[in-house]
Write a protein that holds these residues in place. Structure first.
Motif, PDB file in Angstrom:
ATOM      1  N   ALA A  88      43.186  40.203  24.238  1.00  9.17           N
ATOM      2  CA  ALA A  88      44.335  41.104  24.604  1.00  9.17           C
ATOM      3  C   ALA A  88      43.704  42.335  25.523  1.00  9.17           C
ATOM      4  CB  ALA A  88      44.696  41.798  23.245  1.00  9.17           C
ATOM      5  N   LEU A  89      42.409  42.726  25.261  1.00  5.80           N
ATOM      6  CA  LEU A  89      41.963  43.720  26.240  1.00  5.80           C
ATOM      7  C   LEU A  89      41.989  43.158  27.664  1.00  5.80           C
ATOM      8  CD1 LEU A  89      39.303  45.494  24.062  1.00  5.80           C
ATOM      9  CD2 LEU A  89      41.708  46.500  24.742  1.00  5.80           C
ATOM     10  N   LEU A  90      41.294  41.594  27.562  1.00  5.04           N
ATOM     11  CA  LEU A  90      41.104  41.255  28.899  1.00  5.04           C
ATOM     12  C   LEU A  90      42.368  40.992  29.793  1.00  5.04           C
ATOM     13  CD1 LEU A  90      39.228  39.929  31.061  1.00  5.04           C
ATOM     14  CD2 LEU A  90      39.400  37.592  29.576  1.00  5.04           C
ATOM     15  N   ALA A  91      43.468  40.481  28.820  1.00  3.53           N
ATOM     16  CA  ALA A  91      44.838  40.217  29.645  1.00  3.53           C
ATOM     17  C   ALA A  91      45.399  41.634  30.346  1.00  3.53           C
ATOM     18  CB  ALA A  91      45.896  39.865  28.630  1.00  3.53           C
ATOM     19  N   ALA A  92      45.060  42.622  29.634  1.00  4.03           N
ATOM     20  CA  ALA A  92      45.485  43.819  29.893  1.00  4.03           C
ATOM     21  C   ALA A  92      44.961  44.458  31.175  1.00  4.03           C
ATOM     22  CB  ALA A  92      45.271  45.023  28.879  1.00  4.03           C
ATOM     23  N   ALA A  93      43.474  44.354  31.436  1.00  2.00           N
ATOM     24  CA  ALA A  93      42.685  44.556  32.274  1.00  2.00           C
ATOM     25  C   ALA A  93      43.339  43.817  33.746  1.00  2.00           C
ATOM     26  CB  ALA A  93      41.363  44.105  32.453  1.00  2.00           C
ATOM     27  N   GLN A  94      43.373  42.323  33.414  1.00  3.41           N
ATOM     28  CA  GLN A  94      44.093  41.566  34.553  1.00  3.41           C
ATOM     29  C   GLN A  94      45.460  42.002  34.888  1.00  3.41           C
ATOM     30  OE1 GLN A  94      43.819  37.614  32.637  1.00  3.41           O
ATOM     31  NE2 GLN A  94      41.556  37.383  33.401  1.00  3.41           N
ATOM     32  N   ALA A  95      46.280  42.315  34.035  1.00  8.00           N
ATOM     33  CA  ALA A  95      47.643  42.765  34.403  1.00  8.00           C
ATOM     34  C   ALA A  95      47.722  44.086  35.163  1.00  8.00           C
ATOM     35  CB  ALA A  95      48.493  43.001  33.208  1.00  8.00           C
ATOM     36  N   ASP A  96      46.589  44.996  34.866  1.00  9.64           N
ATOM     37  CA  ASP A  96      46.412  46.254  35.560  1.00  9.64           C
ATOM     38  C   ASP A  96      46.147  45.963  36.924  1.00  9.64           C
ATOM     39  OD1 ASP A  96      46.222  49.298  35.481  1.00  9.64           O
ATOM     40  OD2 ASP A  96      44.216  48.804  35.936  1.00  9.64           O
ATOM     41  N   ARG A  97      44.820  45.125  37.080  1.00 10.62           N
ATOM     42  CA  ARG A  97      44.552  44.756  38.480  1.00 10.62           C
ATOM     43  C   ARG A  97      45.498  44.017  39.215  1.00 10.62           C
ATOM     44  NH1 ARG A  97      39.798  40.665  39.044  1.00 10.62           N
ATOM     45  NH2 ARG A  97      40.597  39.275  40.785  1.00 10.62           N
ATOM     46  N   LEU A  98      46.391  43.265  38.644  1.00  8.39           N
ATOM     47  CA  LEU A  98      47.450  42.565  39.369  1.00  8.39           C
ATOM     48  C   LEU A  98      48.353  43.508  39.891  1.00  8.39           C
ATOM     49  CD1 LEU A  98      49.040  40.089  40.590  1.00  8.39           C
ATOM     50  CD2 LEU A  98      50.155  39.887  38.381  1.00  8.39           C
ATOM     51  N   ALA A  99      48.798  44.562  39.238  1.00  2.00           N
ATOM     52  CA  ALA A  99      49.778  45.671  39.572  1.00  2.00           C
ATOM     53  C   ALA A  99      49.288  46.569  40.619  1.00  2.00           C
ATOM     54  CB  ALA A  99      49.958  46.617  38.231  1.00  2.00           C
ATOM     55  N   ARG A 100      47.984  46.654  40.542  1.00  4.99           N
ATOM     56  CA  ARG A 100      47.253  47.595  41.743  1.00  4.99           C
ATOM     57  C   ARG A 100      47.411  46.748  43.114  1.00  4.99           C
ATOM     58  NH1 ARG A 100      43.058  48.792  38.196  1.00  4.99           N
ATOM     59  NH2 ARG A 100      41.979  47.243  39.513  1.00  4.99           N
ATOM     60  N   ASP A 145      37.133  43.212  52.258  1.00  2.03           N
ATOM     61  CA  ASP A 145      36.437  42.159  51.201  1.00  2.03           C
ATOM     62  C   ASP A 145      36.874  42.286  49.815  1.00  2.03           C
ATOM     63  OD1 ASP A 145      35.258  41.007  53.583  1.00  2.03           O
ATOM     64  OD2 ASP A 145      33.579  42.459  53.374  1.00  2.03           O
ATOM     65  N   GLN A 146      37.089  41.398  49.130  1.00  2.00           N
ATOM     66  CA  GLN A 146      37.456  41.343  47.613  1.00  2.00           C
ATOM     67  C   GLN A 146      36.159  41.107  46.966  1.00  2.00           C
ATOM     68  OE1 GLN A 146      40.735  42.032  46.792  1.00  2.00           O
ATOM     69  NE2 GLN A 146      41.262  42.271  48.778  1.00  2.00           N
ATOM     70  N   THR A 147      36.363  41.965  45.890  1.00  2.00           N
ATOM     71  CA  THR A 147      34.954  41.695  44.941  1.00  2.00           C
ATOM     72  C   THR A 147      35.452  41.390  43.477  1.00  2.00           C
ATOM     73  OG1 THR A 147      33.905  43.788  46.029  1.00  2.00           O
ATOM     74  CG2 THR A 147      33.039  42.979  43.864  1.00  2.00           C
ATOM     75  N   GLU A 148      35.004  40.625  43.161  1.00  2.00           N
ATOM     76  CA  GLU A 148      35.526  39.772  41.971  1.00  2.00           C
ATOM     77  C   GLU A 148      34.944  40.600  40.689  1.00  2.00           C
ATOM     78  OE1 GLU A 148      37.792  37.184  39.610  1.00  2.00           O
ATOM     79  OE2 GLU A 148      37.736  37.582  41.729  1.00  2.00           O
ATOM     80  N   LEU A 149      35.790  41.021  39.948  1.00  2.00           N
ATOM     81  CA  LEU A 149      35.295  41.791  38.764  1.00  2.00           C
ATOM     82  C   LEU A 149      35.659  41.233  37.459  1.00  2.00           C
ATOM     83  CD1 LEU A 149      37.021  45.332  39.599  1.00  2.00           C
ATOM     84  CD2 LEU A 149      34.754  44.774  40.168  1.00  2.00           C
ATOM     85  N   THR A 150      34.705  41.257  36.627  1.00  2.00           N
ATOM     86  CA  THR A 150      34.622  40.558  35.345  1.00  2.00           C
ATOM     87  C   THR A 150      34.492  41.346  34.202  1.00  2.00           C
ATOM     88  OG1 THR A 150      33.734  38.647  36.158  1.00  2.00           O
ATOM     89  CG2 THR A 150      33.623  38.820  33.892  1.00  2.00           C
TER      90      THR A 150
END
Length: 337
Positions: free
Chosen positions: A283-295, A320-325
């Motif tokens: 759930a935390l990972l999904a929230a982080a991905q959703a926040d990144r998509l919104a930005r 340049d895009q930096t992939e964040l994990t």
């Protein structure tokens, strides 16, 4: 005996008539008079007379004239004034001063020809006697008078804004829909207004206060129906030009307040004992991905807006895009991303 009684009754009636005329004719005339305090002071190179009209924020109608060595102030209505020793305070400029018999004018006999500079400030009238050889700008208002005028101006602006809010609320009836979100680690209280509003937020140890700038009733049922232990009490009260919401909080609880829009305001309160066991890393990972998509969407919309506003072709820089994990760990009751 009867004749004597009639004469006595006639005298009583006459006395009552005189009293009646005095109350309704004489008393209103005296009440209509304006009270004015006059003072004089020798300043640095010039003389100053100050007329202070009591309990007024402006000056009554008057005319200022200077003729044959006499400076006169003539009012449309009678004034109640007692002159001090003006000639003693300004011996260089004034020889004599008096109030007209009808109390509608004040006159000053001048010893020599001078330039009279007039300043008006609310209920104050300043008369400055400047020698003919005066150089430079005329004297200004005292600093304390300027400060008082600024304060009055601010109070008048605040009063006008208060009247505007009251009238607007009567016509448009702004409402606030209060929603309470209950999350595993915090409580979120959202105030959604039907009209733009401002809010003053303040907090102290154990309390928080929100004052919305609309004088309307608020319904806190969504919160009060299931009050969390972090909030001891919550109340709302309608004021003259606003509504105040007050919270009494448990020890150690520090609320966070922020504004989303001019119509939506949010108050977050962390739970003392958060239910972290119900939070999954997924759930935390999904929230982080959703926040990144919104930005990313916000940045794309901003770039598109810049292209539309430009007069000609415009290249949008691509960074340049930096992939964040995201890395997730749990230590006791703390979840760290």
């Amino acid at each position: 005996m009867r004749i004597f009684q009639l004469k006595l009754m006639g005298r009583i009636a006459q006395s009552l008539l005189v009293a009646f005329l005095f109350v309704f004719l004489v008393v209103p005339t005296s009440l209509a008079q304006v009270n004015v305090e006059v003072s004089a002071q020798q300043m640095d190179g010039f003389g100053r007379i100050v007329l202070k009209f009591a309990n007024r924020f402006d000056l009554p109608a008057y005319e200022l004239n200077s003729e044959n060595g006499v400076l006169s102030i003539e009012f449309s209505d009678a004034v109640q004034v007692v002159l001090p020793d003006i000639s003693g305070s300004l011996p260089q400029f004034v020889s004599v001063s008096r109030v007209d018999p009808d109390r509608k004018g004040i006159r000053f006999g001048l010893k020599s020809e001078v330039n009279v500079n007039r300043l008006e400030a609310g209920g104050l009238l300043f008369l400055d006697f400047l020698p003919l050889n005066w150089q430079g700008l005329p004297p200004g208002l005292p600093e304390e008078v300027v400060a008082e005028l600024a304060q009055r101006s601010q109070e008048a602006a605040e009063l006008a804004e208060l009247e505007r809010r009251i009238e607007f609320a009567l016509v448009h009836n702004p409402e606030a829909h209060i929603n309470v979100g209950r999350h595993p680690t915090f409580i979120r209280i959202v105030f959604d207004w039907t009209e733009d509003t401002k809010v003053d937020f303040s907090r102290e140890d154990g309390s928080a206060r929100l004052e919305f700038h609309w004088p309307v009733e608020l319904d806190l049922y969504a919160l009060l129906s299931d009050l969390p232990p972090e909030i001891i009490s919550a109340s709302t009260r309608k004021m003259v030009g606003s509504n105040v919401v007050e919270f009494t909080l448990s020890e150690g609880v520090v609320p966070r307040f922020f504004k989303n829009t001019d119509r939506q305001y949010v108050l977050d309160i962390d739970l003392i004992e958060p239910d972290t066991d119900t939070i999954s890393p997924e759930a935390l990972l999904a929230a982080a991905q959703a926040d990144r998509l919104a930005r990313d969407m916000e940045m794309a919309a901003l770039a598109l807006e810049q292209v539309e506003l430009s007069d000609g072709p415009m290249s949008v820089p691509v960074t340049d895009q930096t992939e964040l994990t995201p890395q997730i760990s749990k230590i006791g009751s703390t979840v760290r991303i």
